[in-house]
Design an enzyme around this catalytic site. Structure first.
Site, PDB file in Angstrom:
ATOM      1  N   SER A 141       0.773  -1.130   0.066  1.00 47.60           N
ATOM      2  CA  SER A 141       0.112  -0.020  -0.283  1.00 47.60           C
ATOM      3  C   SER A 141       0.634   1.929  -0.194  1.00 47.60           C
ATOM      4  CB  SER A 141      -0.713  -0.095   1.396  1.00 47.60           C
ATOM      5  OG  SER A 141      -1.581   1.222   1.264  1.00 47.60           O
ATOM      6  N   TYR A 154      -2.164  -1.222  10.226  1.00 50.57           N
ATOM      7  CA  TYR A 154      -2.070  -1.854   8.912  1.00 50.57           C
ATOM      8  C   TYR A 154      -0.867  -0.700   8.550  1.00 50.57           C
ATOM      9  CZ  TYR A 154      -4.406  -1.166   3.700  1.00 50.57           C
ATOM     10  OH  TYR A 154      -4.022  -1.509   2.505  1.00 50.57           O
TER      11      TYR A 154
HETATM   12  P1  NAD Z   1     -11.897  -6.487  -0.045  1.00 47.49           P
HETATM   13  O1  NAD Z   1     -12.316  -5.758   1.163  1.00 47.49           O
HETATM   14  O2  NAD Z   1     -12.422  -5.742  -1.404  1.00 47.49           O
HETATM   15  O3  NAD Z   1     -11.280  -7.425  -0.474  1.00 47.49           O
HETATM   16  C1  NAD Z   1     -10.628  -8.232   0.271  1.00 47.49           C
HETATM   17  C2  NAD Z   1      -9.816  -9.783  -0.016  1.00 47.49           C
HETATM   18  O4  NAD Z   1      -8.824 -10.532   1.352  1.00 47.49           O
HETATM   19  C3  NAD Z   1     -11.260 -10.274  -0.014  1.00 47.49           C
HETATM   20  O5  NAD Z   1     -10.864 -11.375  -1.171  1.00 47.49           O
HETATM   21  C4  NAD Z   1     -11.207 -11.325   1.003  1.00 47.49           C
HETATM   22  O6  NAD Z   1     -12.481 -12.837   1.186  1.00 47.49           O
HETATM   23  C5  NAD Z   1      -9.879 -12.098   1.335  1.00 47.49           C
HETATM   24  N1  NAD Z   1      -9.633 -11.681   2.975  1.00 47.49           N
HETATM   25  C6  NAD Z   1      -9.940 -10.558   4.183  1.00 47.49           C
HETATM   26  N2  NAD Z   1     -10.589 -11.002   5.172  1.00 47.49           N
HETATM   27  C7  NAD Z   1      -9.319 -12.502   5.199  1.00 47.49           C
HETATM   28  C8  NAD Z   1      -9.613 -14.126   5.878  1.00 47.49           C
HETATM   29  N3  NAD Z   1      -9.845 -14.009   7.608  1.00 47.49           N
HETATM   30  N4  NAD Z   1      -9.611 -15.135   5.141  1.00 47.49           N
HETATM   31  C9  NAD Z   1      -8.842 -15.257   4.107  1.00 47.49           C
HETATM   32  N5  NAD Z   1      -9.335 -14.364   2.972  1.00 47.49           N
HETATM   33  C10 NAD Z   1      -9.542 -12.691   3.632  1.00 47.49           C
HETATM   34  O7  NAD Z   1     -10.559  -5.276  -0.804  1.00 47.49           O
HETATM   35  P2  NAD Z   1      -9.507  -4.658  -1.503  1.00 47.49           P
HETATM   36  O8  NAD Z   1      -9.250  -3.273  -0.893  1.00 47.49           O
HETATM   37  O9  NAD Z   1      -9.577  -5.053  -2.578  1.00 47.49           O
HETATM   38  O10 NAD Z   1      -7.735  -4.754  -0.595  1.00 47.49           O
HETATM   39  C11 NAD Z   1      -6.956  -5.923  -1.514  1.00 47.49           C
HETATM   40  C12 NAD Z   1      -6.021  -5.840  -0.446  1.00 47.49           C
HETATM   41  O11 NAD Z   1      -5.635  -4.619  -1.575  1.00 47.49           O
HETATM   42  C13 NAD Z   1      -5.555  -5.187   0.569  1.00 47.49           C
HETATM   43  O12 NAD Z   1      -4.147  -6.268   0.725  1.00 47.49           O
HETATM   44  C14 NAD Z   1      -5.334  -3.822   1.111  1.00 47.49           C
HETATM   45  O13 NAD Z   1      -4.318  -3.741   2.281  1.00 47.49           O
HETATM   46  C15 NAD Z   1      -4.764  -3.735   0.129  1.00 47.49           C
HETATM   47  N6  NAD Z   1      -4.973  -2.058  -0.984  1.00 47.49           N
HETATM   48  C16 NAD Z   1      -6.126  -1.702  -1.084  1.00 47.49           C
HETATM   49  C17 NAD Z   1      -6.041  -0.088  -1.068  1.00 47.49           C
HETATM   50  C18 NAD Z   1      -7.172   0.106  -1.734  1.00 47.49           C
HETATM   51  O14 NAD Z   1      -7.522   2.057  -1.979  1.00 47.49           O
HETATM   52  N7  NAD Z   1      -8.459  -0.548  -2.012  1.00 47.49           N
HETATM   53  C19 NAD Z   1      -5.225   0.503  -1.580  1.00 47.49           C
HETATM   54  C20 NAD Z   1      -4.138  -0.051  -0.913  1.00 47.49           C
HETATM   55  C21 NAD Z   1      -3.875  -1.481  -1.190  1.00 47.49           C
END
Ligand code: NAD
Length: 259
Positions: A141, A154
């Site tokens: 991130s 985080y």
């Molecule tokens: P999201 O909530 O849409 O998806 C999260 C995913 O993680 C889902 O598929 C869920 O099933 C899985 N997950 C959550 N808890 C779990 C557990 N206990 N066991 C197994 N799987 C689990 O989130 P997102 O925004 O797509 O985030 C995905 C990644 O990207 C994360 O690591 C997040 O930190 C990172 N990220 C997101 C953003 C953003 O702006 N959305 C920015 C930077 C980084």
């Protein structure tokens, strides 16, 4: 005979992971889909992915503890699935100042966002080392590069995964394996929508206003990055042209970390 390489994208049932899985499928890779949701909950999104390319199955596994990840690995072995490309993407968020941060949330975020990447990496590396080819891509991130208030767990987990990325890259630099971190800024997924809703309710403003404030505070372009754009970045890192990109923290954040 099918020579396509196989990717495991953790947390590909939603958001960024779904976008990555979709783009890898479009590029001809075989993809193992994973999430914490049940088979039933995941059915609609799986139907879409099956229509795009070669999905090797959906695995519903909670990655917050080592034994369930080890069981997942053993299930992959039983299905004769060897992973060439590991995308550690599963992650969660919780927002509170340090003195109010629930201990259970701290432990859970470190386990899912950081320790799970260590477990998948240690289990899947030996096969990559044996075949002298592999790609490990950690979805960190902008918070792996800089901090924000109220996100202690985080930010710690994302700085941690950037460190893990560098060690994995160095240890395998002569094994045909690269390990890199992608560091997205804001991407409009359920993880961010929850933060927008929380802000709107706490500040008594509209969802539109909360979304626009959230973007403008951090992301100079004023636009969200998309899951597809991150998927394209991952697909590039899987090519031979990216063989010398190793141990890097690659931002895709609209200029967030240039400030
Ligand atoms: P999201 O909530 O849409 O998806 C999260 C995913 O993680 C889902 O598929 C869920 O099933 C899985 N997950 C959550 N808890 C779990 C557990 N206990 N066991 C197994 N799987 C689990 O989130 P997102 O925004 O797509 O985030 C995905 C990644 O990207 C994360 O690591 C997040 O930190 C990172 N990220 C997101 C953003 C953003 O702006 N959305 C920015 C930077 C980084």
């Amino acid at each position: 005979m099918n020579n396509a390489k196989t990717a495991l994208v953790t947390g590909s049932s939603s958001g960024i992971g779904y976008g990555i899985a979709k783009i890898l499928l479009k590029n001809g890779y075989q993809v193992v889909i994973h999430g914490v949701e049940s088979q039933e909950q995941a059915a609609p999104m799986l139907k879409d992915l099956f229509s795009i390319g070669n999905v090797l199955g959906y695995y519903s596994v909670d990655v917050s503890n080592a034994p369930s990840i080890e069981q997942f690995y053993s299930d992959l072995q039983s299905a004769n699935i060897t992973i060439d490309i590991l995308v550690n993407n599963a992650g969660i968020q919780y927002v509170a100042p340090i003195q109010e941060f629930p201990i259970q949330k701290w432990d859970q975020i470190l386990a899912i966002n950081l320790s799970s990447a260590f477990h998948f990496t240690r289990l899947l590396l030996p096969a990559m080392q044996k075949q002298k080819w592999g790609r490990i891509i950690n979805i960190a991130s902008a918070h792996g590069v800089v901090a924000s208030v109220n996100k202690a767990a985080y930010v710690a987990s994302k700085h941690g995964i950037v460190g893990l990325t560098k060690v994995a890259a160095l240890e395998n630099a002569q094994n045909g394996i690269t390990c890199n971190a992608i560091c997205p800024g804001w991407v409009l997924t359920p993880l961010v929508e929850a933060q927008i809703e929380k802000r709107a309710s706490e500040q008594e403003i509209s969802i539109d206003q909360a979304r626009s404030n959230l973007l403008l505070e951090k992301q100079p372009t004023g636009q969200f990055a998309t899951a597809d754009e991150i998927g394209e970045y991952v697909a590039f890192l899987c090519t031979d042209s990216a063989a010398q990109i190793n141990g890097a923290s690659l931002t895709i954040d609209g200029g967030w970390t240039a400030q």
